[in-house]
Design an enzyme around this catalytic site. Sequence first.
Site, PDB file in Angstrom:
ATOM      1  N   ASP A  64       0.874  -1.186   0.000  1.00 11.21           N
ATOM      2  CA  ASP A  64       0.000   0.000   0.000  1.00 11.21           C
ATOM      3  C   ASP A  64       0.909   1.234   0.000  1.00 11.21           C
ATOM      4  OD1 ASP A  64      -2.213   1.791   0.400  1.00 11.21           O
ATOM      5  OD2 ASP A  64      -3.292   0.160   1.392  1.00 11.21           O
ATOM      6  N   ASN A  67       2.846   5.322   4.042  1.00  9.02           N
ATOM      7  CA  ASN A  67       2.314   5.717   5.354  1.00  9.02           C
ATOM      8  C   ASN A  67       1.362   4.656   5.917  1.00  9.02           C
ATOM      9  OD1 ASN A  67       1.936   7.733   7.489  1.00  9.02           O
ATOM     10  ND2 ASN A  67      -0.160   7.849   6.672  1.00  9.02           N
ATOM     11  N   THR A 119       5.292 -16.871  -7.270  1.00  8.15           N
ATOM     12  CA  THR A 119       5.598 -17.969  -8.204  1.00  8.15           C
ATOM     13  C   THR A 119       4.436 -18.226  -9.168  1.00  8.15           C
ATOM     14  OG1 THR A 119       5.009 -19.416  -6.368  1.00  8.15           O
ATOM     15  CG2 THR A 119       7.338 -19.212  -6.875  1.00  8.15           C
ATOM     16  N   ARG A 211       1.156 -28.769   3.176  1.00  6.66           N
ATOM     17  CA  ARG A 211       0.465 -30.054   3.066  1.00  6.66           C
ATOM     18  C   ARG A 211       1.301 -31.297   3.360  1.00  6.66           C
ATOM     19  NH1 ARG A 211      -1.966 -27.936  -2.368  1.00  6.66           N
ATOM     20  NH2 ARG A 211       0.035 -26.864  -2.161  1.00  6.66           N
TER      21      ARG A 211
HETATM   22  O1  C5P Z   1       1.069 -26.954   1.126  1.00  5.12           O
HETATM   23  P1  C5P Z   1       2.338 -26.325   0.628  1.00  5.12           P
HETATM   24  O2  C5P Z   1       3.594 -26.937   1.199  1.00  5.12           O
HETATM   25  O3  C5P Z   1       2.366 -26.232  -0.878  1.00  5.12           O
HETATM   26  O4  C5P Z   1       2.249 -24.846   1.219  1.00  5.12           O
HETATM   27  C1  C5P Z   1       3.188 -23.849   0.892  1.00  5.12           C
HETATM   28  C2  C5P Z   1       2.841 -22.559   1.572  1.00  5.12           C
HETATM   29  O5  C5P Z   1       3.725 -21.561   1.108  1.00  5.12           O
HETATM   30  C3  C5P Z   1       1.426 -22.061   1.301  1.00  5.12           C
HETATM   31  O6  C5P Z   1       0.998 -21.347   2.470  1.00  5.12           O
HETATM   32  C4  C5P Z   1       1.608 -21.125   0.140  1.00  5.12           C
HETATM   33  O7  C5P Z   1       0.639 -20.120   0.092  1.00  5.12           O
HETATM   34  C5  C5P Z   1       3.000 -20.545   0.442  1.00  5.12           C
HETATM   35  N1  C5P Z   1       3.709 -20.022  -0.734  1.00  5.12           N
HETATM   36  C6  C5P Z   1       4.016 -20.813  -1.834  1.00  5.12           C
HETATM   37  N2  C5P Z   1       4.695 -20.260  -2.892  1.00  5.12           N
HETATM   38  C7  C5P Z   1       5.032 -18.982  -2.870  1.00  5.12           C
HETATM   39  C8  C5P Z   1       4.742 -18.175  -1.780  1.00  5.12           C
HETATM   40  C9  C5P Z   1       4.061 -18.740  -0.704  1.00  5.12           C
HETATM   41  O8  C5P Z   1       3.711 -21.993  -1.852  1.00  5.12           O
HETATM   42  N3  C5P Z   1       5.727 -18.485  -3.884  1.00  5.12           N
END
Ligand code: C5P
Length: 232
Positions: A64, A67, A119, A211
Amino acid sequence: MGKDVIIACDFDSAAKTFAFLDRFTGRKPFVKIGMELYYAEGPEIVREIKRRGHKIFLDLKLHDIPNTVKKSMAVLSRLDVDMTNLHAAGTTRMMEAAIEGLTRPDGTRPMLIAVTQLTSTDQESMEKDLLIKEPIAEVVMHYAHNAKIAGLDGVVCSPLEAGKVHERCGSDFVTVTPGVRFADGDIGDQKRVMTPAEAKKIGSDYIVVGRPITAAEDPVAAYERCVAEFVD
Ligand code: C5P
């Protein structure tokens, strides 16, 4: 700064989160609270997880005007989280303002990490939607460099980028890497993955694992396996 495994607590309620965390009767894992859980339960979920003795990475990805980010970071700092983040696309000035807001009267503050390019953004969408024509790998490194200049502690990046980030920004610039899977596990929707052992070898400082731990039959054993591969 210690290497650690951060569990992504991607649950939509406090009840599910505590049912999961209650299983960890020994070592209290570092946990990541994302937007889903925070928006569902509010700041009290942060306070309660903290009271239970966990370190917390509050993953709200602020972006954002400087400030607003400064004032919001001051609020997050008072929640006593250990790590939080923002989008480097918000500019160096926004990142500097964030550091100011996050810093407590006694000079301490949570670690602050930048998201470079998500990503989910690829070269094509970056060029078409954002009108950024440079190669995505250079954009990621440029944003990481901006974060370093602004005084941030590190970036969220793929484990595949961790080595290059350290080359460009120094070995003490922290890399927090999601996209981690066990060698014998499901990849799911992640495209570029590494095992905890590979992430350690390439120099990740923190791995974020969701996961493979939260959906495991025995989450505590899956967590201990991550720690054994990545930290010990
Ligand atoms: O379940 P998993 O191991 O895929 O979870 C990865 C976590 O990292 C999730 O919370 C996801 O939103 C986060 N994340 C990601 N890739 C990114 C940034 C964050 O998987 N580039």
